[in-house]
Scaffold this motif. Structure first.
Motif, PDB file in Angstrom:
ATOM      1  N   ARG A  89       0.977  -1.054   0.105  1.00  0.00           N
ATOM      2  CA  ARG A  89      -0.132  -0.224  -0.337  1.00  0.00           C
ATOM      3  C   ARG A  89       0.926   1.231   0.284  1.00  0.00           C
ATOM      4  O   ARG A  89       0.367   2.056  -0.910  1.00  0.00           O
ATOM      5  N   ASP A 128     -11.281  -3.138   2.959  1.00  0.00           N
ATOM      6  CA  ASP A 128     -10.374  -2.648   1.080  1.00  0.00           C
ATOM      7  C   ASP A 128     -10.377  -4.566  -0.086  1.00  0.00           C
ATOM      8  O   ASP A 128     -10.652  -3.816  -1.346  1.00  0.00           O
ATOM      9  N   THR A 129     -10.279  -4.968   0.938  1.00  0.00           N
ATOM     10  CA  THR A 129      -9.849  -6.444   0.129  1.00  0.00           C
ATOM     11  C   THR A 129     -11.761  -6.847  -0.654  1.00  0.00           C
ATOM     12  O   THR A 129     -11.579  -8.184  -1.740  1.00  0.00           O
ATOM     13  N   GLN A 168     -11.376  -1.474   8.170  1.00  0.00           N
ATOM     14  CA  GLN A 168     -10.732  -1.388   7.217  1.00  0.00           C
ATOM     15  C   GLN A 168     -10.125  -1.913   6.425  1.00  0.00           C
ATOM     16  O   GLN A 168     -10.421  -1.880   4.714  1.00  0.00           O
ATOM     17  N   HIS A 169      -9.358  -2.431   6.612  1.00  0.00           N
ATOM     18  CA  HIS A 169      -8.397  -3.886   5.733  1.00  0.00           C
ATOM     19  C   HIS A 169      -9.499  -4.407   4.699  1.00  0.00           C
ATOM     20  O   HIS A 169      -9.489  -4.549   3.613  1.00  0.00           O
TER      21      HIS A 169
END
Length: 254
Positions: free
Chosen positions: A118, A195-196, A191-192
């Protein structure tokens, strides 16, 4: 495009934690560690003198904590930030502070490498905006959205198809993944995980809640711009005013 090395500053009051960061960064040849600091006061001086592009930052430190350190910096001097901490409960606040990522101690190399991917993407974007290119660069293929999530349950691994997920709630440094009558605790920041996942399928309706839009049955407006989302199984979730506009577009609401 040839990029300069990513000048990196490590800020943590524990020497062993800084050593762990150095070891994790050893696998990334495009990173140049320009300094280490044991507290926020040292870090403020080092940032002014060294102008790092990347900051690995602990949260709980003597004196100023990591968040207060960032507040002392001018926007035009703010480097890219990755929080590295033992405390998962600060994840949402970290992303609100525009951190690129949030990794937990002890450092897992695979998770660390994801954070660096990232950082590298941001670094490339920063230089692409300021360098005039004579020809257009080919657009890289979009990363595929996760189709499955592997969750550890005791000594076994449960593989969950993302389309089967009903909703997800943040729980400290974990998330609670709800699938039908079952609930699985998974070590991942909200959040991660978001994102996926496929943004056409999953919608953030609250700071700590994601929902599969295909499971939404009804929405009831409440006071002050908030609302309540009702799923097909009767589960009732809060839709906060902060995420109302995005939810209206995603759900085709007038």
């Amino acid at each position: 495009m040839s990029l300069p090395p990513i000048r990196t500053l490590l800020v943590d009051d524990e020497m062993l934690a800084r050593l762990a960061l150095r070891q994790a960064l050893a696998a990334h040849a495009d990173v140049e560690i320009v300094g280490e600091c044991g507290n926020a006061t040292e870090a403020l001086q080092a940032i002014a003198a060294l102008e790092p592009a990347l900051l690995f930052l602990d949260i709980r430190m003597p004196g100023l904590d990591g968040f207060k350190l960032l507040h002392r910096l001018k926007p035009d001097t703010l480097p890219m930030v990755v929080f590295a901490t033992a405390y998962g409960q600060h994840a949402l606040r970290a992303f609100d502070a525009n951190a690129l990522d949030y990794i937990l101690k002890p450092i897992d190399q695979m998770r660390f490498d994801q954070a660096m991917a990232r950082v590298r993407q941001q670094w490339l974007g920063m230089h692409a905006r300021v360098v005039a290119m004579p020809v257009a660069l080919p657009t890289p293929p979009a990363a595929a959205h996760a189709q499955r999530i592997s969750v550890r349950i005791g000594e076994s691994i449960r593989v969950i198809a993302t389309e089967d997920i009903d909703w997800v709630r943040a729980d400290g440094n974990y998330v609670q993944i709800h699938v039908g009558d079952a609930s699985y605790l998974h070590r991942e920041t909200l959040q991660h995980l978001l994102d996926t996942l496929d943004p056409a399928r999953f919608l953030r309706i609250h700071r700590g809640t994601l929902v599969n839009v295909q499971r939404i049955r009804e929405i009831y407006p409440l006071f002050q711009g908030n609302a309540e989302v009702v799923l097909h199984d009767g589960t009732r979730l809060s839709l906060s005013r902060r995420f109302r506009t995005h939810a209206r577009r995603a759900l085709g609401m007038a």
